[in-house]
Write an enzyme that holds these catalytic residues in place. Structure first.
Site, PDB file in Angstrom:
ATOM      1  N   SER A 146       0.609   5.817   0.573  1.00 30.67           N
ATOM      2  CA  SER A 146       1.720   5.311   0.710  1.00 30.67           C
ATOM      3  C   SER A 146       3.171   6.245   1.109  1.00 30.67           C
ATOM      4  CB  SER A 146       2.289   4.772  -0.696  1.00 30.67           C
ATOM      5  OG  SER A 146       2.127   5.483  -1.767  1.00 30.67           O
ATOM      6  N   HIS A 163      -1.095  -0.739   1.664  1.00 25.63           N
ATOM      7  CA  HIS A 163      -0.063  -0.474   3.113  1.00 25.63           C
ATOM      8  C   HIS A 163      -1.084  -0.659   4.517  1.00 25.63           C
ATOM      9  CE1 HIS A 163       3.267   1.254   1.190  1.00 25.63           C
ATOM     10  NE2 HIS A 163       2.505   1.494   0.543  1.00 25.63           N
ATOM     11  N   LYS A 217       4.216  -6.590   0.672  1.00 24.00           N
ATOM     12  CA  LYS A 217       4.416  -5.683   1.499  1.00 24.00           C
ATOM     13  C   LYS A 217       4.198  -6.536   2.994  1.00 24.00           C
ATOM     14  CE  LYS A 217       4.267  -1.589  -1.046  1.00 24.00           C
ATOM     15  NZ  LYS A 217       3.458  -0.901  -2.173  1.00 24.00           N
TER      16      LYS A 217
END
Ligand SMILES: *Cc1c(COP(=O)(O)O)cnc(C)c1O
Length: 387
Positions: free
Chosen positions: A182, A210, A241
């Site tokens: 990250s 991610h 995200k």
């Protein structure tokens, strides 16, 4: 005045954080997430959001949330195991399992809760967890809550992991890693990790926070990109995200999902996600899976930024939407962020304990919603810093 004991603790500890340049503060936005945000009366180009595909304010995602708000109300009333479960939650889980080509999926209220809950459900004091040194804090906290013996192996060092597995007997052994790290944006050596886990009879849990929506031909993460989805025991993805909503999920075999549903404390003892957010996430999954143009736009921006960074002398491979520019001391990172801010760029300084001492950084996150002009503005800002 009432009790003041804790106030004394707080003043002392905050003094210490301030003197080390580590004090943190809130900055409220007065706009939705997007490439441009309103902060403190200014409009800034946003390079700190994990909204990688620009879906947080997407009209179809909003519309799905609104429709479910109308049909199911706001609060969910209880944990899913009590009366907080709805057909909307069930539909989203089925949709996520299909998207991930997994036997089953299980929702959590956040990625943090998913990691903490899944680790604690799978392993206990007689077991051992092997954790990459740069894993996300939620995996670290999951190791702690599980009370399993925790062995931290050097970042992405498969040989060290192999040795650690060979010398650490335990009832059950579980290897845990981010797939895209990250704070650095690099990839775990997933193929090699799968091989080492197989050789030692260990299970593998990966955090695709991610990577989901960013990597893989349909956006199903690094596992999809490398054709390893079936080789990993538990895959965790976030809805907060690239999907632009809130919540997270794990994908695994049906028995694993059933065990985690029975044991994960953040599921058993916490109120369910609102149905409206589940409906929004379902709409976002449809976009991520079918709108290749969005991912293509993100990757054009990633390649443009990476090339620009390299021409400025930074090492920057196009591996994910995350680009760290390491500055060193926390104070330097904060003043660099402030200088960029004066040029209309919102890039947050990331400091310990989020990153190791001496590696404070500016962390740039790219989005499909950025224009080439936005990307170039970031590069221009960095050039002017003369780092
Ligand atoms: C953001 C993040 C999480 C936590 O997800 P939330 O949905 O924000 O709680 C977990 N793991 C990694 C690697 C992350 O970057």
């Amino acid at each position: 005045m009432g009790a003041t004991v804790a106030t004394g603790w707080a003043l002392a500890d905050m003094d210490s954080l301030s003197s080390r340049g580590l004090k943190r503060f809130l900055e409220p936005l007065d706009s939705p997430q997007g490439p441009l945000v309103r902060v403190g009366g200014e409009t800034l180009v946003n390079f700190s959001s994990n909204d990688y595909l620009g879906l947080a304010a997407s009209p179809s995602v909003r519309a799905a949330a609104i429709a479910a708000l109308e049909s199911h109300g706001v609060g969910s009333g209880a944990s899913r195991l009590v009366v907080g479960d709805t057909t909307v939650h069930q539909r989203l889980e089925a949709r996520l399992a299909a998207f991930e080509r997994a036997e089953a999926a299980l929702l959590f209220n956040s990625g943090y809760a998913a990691n903490v809950g899944t680790l604690q459900a799978l392993v206990g004091p007689e077991d051992a967890v092997f954790s990459d040194a740069l894993n996300h804090a939620s995996l670290i906290d999951g190791c702690r809550l599980s009370r399993a013996r925790t062995v931290v192996y050097p970042h992405a060092d498969v040989e060290a992991l192999d040795r650690a597995l060979a010398s650490t007997p335990a009832r059950r052994r579980l290897v845990v890693t981010d797939t895209v790290f990250s704070m650095d944006g690099d990839h775990a050596p997933l193929r090699e990790l799968v091989g080492v886990c197989r050789a030692h009879g260990a299970a593998l849990l990966v955090d695709e926070a991610h990577a989901t929506g960013v990597l893989g031909s349909r956006g199903a993460g690094l596992c999809e990109e490398l054709g390893l989805s079936d080789a990993v025991d538990v895959r965790m993805g976030t809805l907060s995200k690239a999907f632009g909503v809130l919540g997270a999920y794990i994908c695994a075999s049906r028995p694993v999902v059933e065990l985690v549903l029975n044991r994960a404390r953040p599921l058993v003892f916490s109120t369910a996600l609102p149905a409206a957010l589940c409906a929004a996430a379902g709409a976002a999954v449809d976009i991520v899976e079918h709108d290749d143009a969005l991912r293509a736009r993100l990757w054009r921006n990633i390649r443009r930024f990476s090339q620009g960074l390299r021409s400025l002398g930074f090492a920057a491979e196009p591996r994910s939407a995350i680009f760290p520019v390491i500055v060193g001391e926390p104070g330097l990172a904060v003043s660099a962020a402030r200088a960029l801010r004066s040029k209309g760029l919102l890039v947050k300084a990331i400091r310990p304990p989020t990153v190791p001492e001496g590696t404070s950084r500016l962390r740039f996150c790219l989005s499909a919603a950025h224009t080439e002009g936005h990307v170039d503005l970031a590069l221009e800002g960095l050039r002017s810093l003369r780092l």
